[in-house]
Design an enzyme around this catalytic site. Structure first.
Site, PDB file in Angstrom:
ATOM      1  CE  LYS A  95      -4.569   0.809   0.408  1.00 48.39           C
ATOM      2  NZ  LYS A  95      -5.665  -0.023  -0.132  1.00 48.39           N
ATOM      3  CE  LYS A 198     -12.628   6.294  -4.448  1.00 51.98           C
ATOM      4  NZ  LYS A 198     -11.289   6.219  -5.094  1.00 51.98           N
ATOM      5  CB  VAL A 199     -17.289   1.515  -1.685  1.00 48.84           C
ATOM      6  CG1 VAL A 199     -17.896   0.144  -1.416  1.00 48.84           C
ATOM      7  CG2 VAL A 199     -15.923   1.371  -2.346  1.00 48.84           C
ATOM      8  CG  HIS A 201     -22.595   5.900  -4.802  1.00 47.89           C
ATOM      9  ND1 HIS A 201     -21.226   5.954  -4.910  1.00 47.89           N
ATOM     10  CD2 HIS A 201     -23.066   5.794  -6.075  1.00 47.89           C
ATOM     11  CE1 HIS A 201     -20.877   5.886  -6.181  1.00 47.89           C
ATOM     12  NE2 HIS A 201     -21.964   5.786  -6.915  1.00 47.89           N
TER      13      HIS A 201
END
Length: 375
Positions: A95, A198-199, A201
């Site tokens: 990451k 982003k995720v 909804h």
């Protein structure tokens, strides 16, 4: 200059010299990247390459301190090793974080400078989108770097990985419902979603299609308004604290990590926790607190793996239907974890860790068998 004693906590995590370190807490490589002219300050953490190149997104966030940024990179990269292992991918975990407010300092030059640092690792780390970075950013980074996924479709990429991230979370939630209530349907269940970016909804759409009653909250009013405009029947909680205390069947934390802690767990009314956020457990022991309260926790890195499955499919030529089929298996994997947890008498988070560590050890060991040349 920071005193050495102030840095010892971070260094002891990297080298696993802290006696209180969690299993698998050591990291193979941590790279600090700095370009004064563009203002780039970034951390690339490679936790493990036992299963293959370390794949994980780039987070762009205004951290309070550089040490906080390093700690986040360490936490997130470790989570990616376990996530990729449980997703059945031949990829390790890594990451990266870029320090700063992306709305203020993100520029083409900064992203391209970052891309050159990723390129310098020669494929040990493959990047993608995360909080604060988007498909368009990956296209810019790729102008300097060969090891980028999550690119736009016009460049042969997978596009927005939030699509399959939310799909995978929904599959994990369905598996939890199956295990808890005997049916995978969320119809009539009251589900609280904290964070509808982003995720989140997309997850709301899956839940509504399945007949769930949805309650949302988000710190951004525009995000709430967007969901409400599309789905007027969705309820809105004043804040996350109000949401977790509301009468819920399922709680879905979909914002930043640490959502499950000593304050929130005792206040939860939900019987299932299944959300998209990474590193939801604030510290070791929270998984037991959830189990003691009879709350079924779907391990975050297992059910939010749809996004990494999507971008990983891009490496060999993206096919959405193939990636979605792989992501649908999150349902079966989650059920397997619950079954192991029950048989071993441990919380699901512990069972998931055991399965991931077993795969990393067993498959990673095969690299000791010498091949005439690498594949």
């Amino acid at each position: 200059m920071t005193d050495v004693s102030e840095r010892s906590g971070v260094l002891s995590r990297i080298f696993a010299t802290d006696p209180n370190a969690a299993p698998g807490d050591s990291h193979e490589q941590v790279v600090l990247c700095h370009d004064r002219d563009t203002g780039l300050k970034a951390v690339i953490a490679i936790h493990s390459t036992a299963l293959g190149p370390a794949l994980g997104g780039t987070r762009f966030h205004p951290y309070a301190t550089e040490e906080e940024a390093v700690q986040d990179a360490l936490n997130l990269s470790r989570g990616m090793s376990y996530k990729n292992a449980m997703a059945g991918l031949d990829l390790g975990g890594g990451k990266a974080v870029i320090i700063g407010d992306p709305t203020k300092i993100k520029t083409e030059a900064l992203l391209r400078a970052y891309g050159r640092f990723v390129q310098s690792l020669n494929g040990r780390y493959v990047t993608a989108c995360d909080v604060g970075t988007y498909v368009a950013d990956m296209d810019v980074i790729a102008r300097e770097c060969d090891f980028v996924t999550g690119r736009s479709p016009e460049y042969g990429g997978a596009g927005d990985s939030s699509v399959l991230t939310s799909f995978g979370v929904f599959q994990g939630m369905r598996a939890a419902a199956q295990h808890k209530w005997g049916s995978p349907s969320l119809e009539g269940r009251r589900v609280g979603v904290a964070g509808i970016g982003k995720v989140g909804h997309y997850l709301v759409e899956h839940l509504i299609e399945d007949g769930a009653q949805v309650v949302i909250t988000d710190v951004r009013e525009d995000a709430v308004n967007r969901v409400r405009a599309a789905h007027p029947g969705v309820e809105v909680a004043a804040d996350t604290d109000a949401l977790i205390r509301a009468n819920l069947d399922v709680y879905a934390p979909c914002a930043l990590g640490g959502a499950l802690n000593d304050e929130t767990v005792p206040a939860l009314t939900a019987k299932i926790v299944a959300g998209a956020a990474n590193n939801q457990l604030a510290h070791p022991g929270v998984e037991k607190d959830l189990a003691d309260r009879g709350i079924l926790y779907a391990p975050d890195y297992v059910i939010n793996a749809g996004g990494v499955i999507q971008v990983a499919d891009e490496i060999e030529g993206f096919n959405f239907d193939r990636a979605k089929a792989k992501a649908s298996k999150i349902f079966d994997t989650t059920l397997e974890i619950f079954a192991l947890a029950d048989s071993d008498g441990v919380p699901p988070a512990v069972a998931a860790d055991r399965l991931a560590e077993r795969r990393m050890a067993e498959v990673g060991r095969l690299r000791t068998i010498l091949l005439p040349r690498s594949r």
